[in-house]
Motif scaffolding. Structure first.
Motif, PDB file in Angstrom:
ATOM      1  N   LEU A  94       0.816  -1.212   0.000  1.00  0.00           N
ATOM      2  CA  LEU A  94       0.000   0.000   0.000  1.00  0.00           C
ATOM      3  C   LEU A  94       0.853   1.267   0.000  1.00  0.00           C
ATOM      4  N   HIS A  97       1.361   3.022  -3.113  1.00  0.00           N
ATOM      5  CA  HIS A  97       0.255   3.855  -3.601  1.00  0.00           C
ATOM      6  C   HIS A  97       0.318   5.255  -3.013  1.00  0.00           C
ATOM      7  N   ILE A  98       0.828   5.329  -1.790  1.00  0.00           N
ATOM      8  CA  ILE A  98       0.799   6.605  -1.076  1.00  0.00           C
ATOM      9  C   ILE A  98       1.962   7.490  -1.513  1.00  0.00           C
ATOM     10  N   GLN A  99       3.145   6.885  -1.539  1.00  0.00           N
ATOM     11  CA  GLN A  99       4.348   7.672  -1.757  1.00  0.00           C
ATOM     12  C   GLN A  99       4.724   7.679  -3.236  1.00  0.00           C
ATOM     13  N   VAL A 100       4.619   8.838  -3.855  1.00  0.00           N
ATOM     14  CA  VAL A 100       5.039   8.943  -5.255  1.00  0.00           C
ATOM     15  C   VAL A 100       6.515   9.332  -5.264  1.00  0.00           C
ATOM     16  N   ARG A 102       9.787  10.250  -7.475  1.00  0.00           N
ATOM     17  CA  ARG A 102      10.215  10.660  -8.815  1.00  0.00           C
ATOM     18  C   ARG A 102      11.723  10.591  -8.912  1.00  0.00           C
ATOM     19  N   ARG A 110       5.319   1.312  -9.204  1.00  0.00           N
ATOM     20  CA  ARG A 110       4.977   0.826  -7.855  1.00  0.00           C
ATOM     21  C   ARG A 110       5.717  -0.450  -7.487  1.00  0.00           C
TER      22      ARG A 110
ATOM     23  N   PHE B 208      -8.194   2.976   4.504  1.00  0.00           N
ATOM     24  CA  PHE B 208      -7.453   2.456   3.348  1.00  0.00           C
ATOM     25  C   PHE B 208      -7.848   1.014   3.009  1.00  0.00           C
ATOM     26  N   ASP B 221      -7.980   6.661  -8.839  1.00  0.00           N
ATOM     27  CA  ASP B 221      -7.255   6.228  -7.644  1.00  0.00           C
ATOM     28  C   ASP B 221      -7.563   7.118  -6.432  1.00  0.00           C
ATOM     29  N   ALA B 223      -8.182   6.257  -3.436  1.00  0.00           N
ATOM     30  CA  ALA B 223      -7.495   5.800  -2.214  1.00  0.00           C
ATOM     31  C   ALA B 223      -6.140   6.480  -2.095  1.00  0.00           C
ATOM     32  N   ALA B 224      -5.418   6.570  -3.215  1.00  0.00           N
ATOM     33  CA  ALA B 224      -4.117   7.232  -3.188  1.00  0.00           C
ATOM     34  C   ALA B 224      -4.289   8.712  -2.877  1.00  0.00           C
ATOM     35  N   GLN B 227      -4.786   9.110   0.868  1.00  0.00           N
ATOM     36  CA  GLN B 227      -3.577   8.875   1.676  1.00  0.00           C
ATOM     37  C   GLN B 227      -2.572  10.012   1.464  1.00  0.00           C
ATOM     38  N   ARG B 228      -2.464  10.497   0.200  1.00  0.00           N
ATOM     39  CA  ARG B 228      -1.522  11.597  -0.054  1.00  0.00           C
ATOM     40  C   ARG B 228      -1.998  12.872   0.608  1.00  0.00           C
ATOM     41  N   VAL B 231      -0.855  12.567   4.092  1.00  0.00           N
ATOM     42  CA  VAL B 231       0.585  12.824   4.222  1.00  0.00           C
ATOM     43  C   VAL B 231       0.849  14.328   4.148  1.00  0.00           C
TER      44      VAL B 231
END
Lengths: 135, 249
Positions: A94, A97-100, A102, A110, B208, B221, B223-224, B227-228, B231
């Motif tokens: 999971l 999905h949260i942390q992108v 770059r 992912r 989540f 998306d 859900a993303a 969560q973002r 954050v």
């Protein structure tokens, strides 16, 4: 947040059964992920007992180690290990999905993020195991 | 699909006839290229004109025809009959919403919540029209583009057990759209939206489950996005506490 205004027409409001989490495989996996947190908490309790025994001296510590080796406790520890592994691996999945992330202007796929997390985790675990065996 | 017809089991709610919902079954002549919405249209045109449901574009753009198909929230215009091996195919109104009639649900709650997060570009001060557009680089567009594809079909709400348990939860699409405008380089309305996102029943209610993302027909998306949003909210709060001058940019 309440947004409902009184309605001028009849509606049927469906009830959500308590067993909603049994309704589909993804819901069951979600419930399992959340439930395994209980085992993570149980491990924290064992860790606290360990620290407490350590602070009480050699005899208490030896007694604690004997307690850990009782068949029931050892079996419970194995269950804890399996549950915490499941909890950690599902959260790694999971996290991607949260942390992108770059790199060079491009988003890291992912799968690579998850793999990197698992590699870091295994490296840290190996270091901890090494320290445990040699010191 | 058995032969050239398919059995549909359709959820009905007609408060003037029965206090509780019930099911009606229909046999519909079917072909390989038919979607669930085509089958409902056949029933409406040829079998039972009293059947009520919403639809409009028939091409997965308008977001009107969302229903539960065999227990999964789907756009019925994009759900082919040939996908289903067993019959009858069960069509019900979107889960967790109050049902007005047959397959038509009450969208009021969703629309009110959507309005609360102000899903439009907010400027502190608009520049005069003569000065032209607010320009963006392709990278700045990419930051939010995925979240801007939402068609308000509410499938994500029907997939969300948190919304099912607590109808006061702000909900996936609403938070995704708030996040979309927060990410827009032309927007200056983050503070106004944050007040809503950080309320009880806002972003922190989400556990989540992730099913909103699975059912989204537009790969938004949500859900993303939630969560973002968590954050970025946590980071900003932390920065305002530990950074000199409240971490203002």
């Amino acid at each position: 947040m309440k947004t409902e205004a009184p309605r001028r027409y009849p509606v049927y409001v469906p009830k959500v059964p308590r067993t909603w989490w049994l309704r589909s495989a993804p819901f069951l996996r979600f419930a399992a992920r959340e439930f395994t947190a209980v085992f993570a908490a149980a491990f924290s309790v064992i860790l606290l007992l360990f620290l407490s025994a350590l602070s009480e001296g050699r005899d208490a510590y030896a007694g604690f180690l004997r307690w850990l080796r009782l068949p029931g406790i050892a079996a419970f520890s194995a269950i804890i290990l399996a549950a915490v592994l499941y909890h950690a691996l599902t959260w790694f999945r999971l996290t991607a999905h949260i942390q992108v992330i770059r790199l060079g202007g491009k988003v890291v796929p992912r799968g690579i993020v998850v793999a990197a997390l698992i590699v870091v985790w295994m490296v840290v675990s190996t270091i901890v195991a090494y320290l445990h065996v040699w010191f | 699909m058995s032969g050239k017809s398919v059995a549909l089991r359709v959820g009905r709610y007609r408060p003037e006839h029965a206090a509780e919902p019930y099911f009606d079954e229909y046999d519909v002549p079917a072909s390989n290229d038919m979607v669930v919405l085509d089958a409902l249209n056949y029933v409406k045109d040829h079998v039972d004109g009293s059947l009520a449901y919403r639809w409009s574009c028939r091409m997965g753009v308008c977001g009107s025809c969302g229903m539960m198909v065999n227990g999964v929230p789907r756009l019925t215009c994009s759900t082919f009959l040939r996908e289903f091996r067993s019959e009858p195919i069960v069509v019900e109104p979107l889960r967790y919403f109050p049902v007005i009639r047959d397959l038509v649900v009450d969208m009021t709650d969703f629309l009110e919540k959507l309005r609360m997060v102000k899903p439009w570009i907010i400027r502190g001060e608009d520049k005069p029209v003569e000065e032209g557009e607010y320009l963006q680089t392709p990278d700045e567009v990419d930051d939010y583009k995925q979240f801007s594809m939402c068609i308000n079909c509410m499938l994500c709400f029907s997939a969300c057990p948190v919304y099912g348990q607590d109808p006061e939860f702000l909900g996936p699409a609403v938070i995704a759209l708030a996040h979309r405008y927060n990410l827009d380089s032309r927007d200056q309305g983050r503070a106004e939206r944050q007040r809503v996102l950080e309320l009880n029943n806002g972003i922190w209610d989400c556990t989540f489950v992730g099913e909103c993302t699975v059912v989204c027909p537009k790969d938004v998306d949500p859900a993303a996005a939630i969560q973002r949003s968590k954050v970025s909210t946590a980071t900003r709060t932390l920065r305002s506490v530990v950074w000199p001058f409240g971490g203002r940019e």
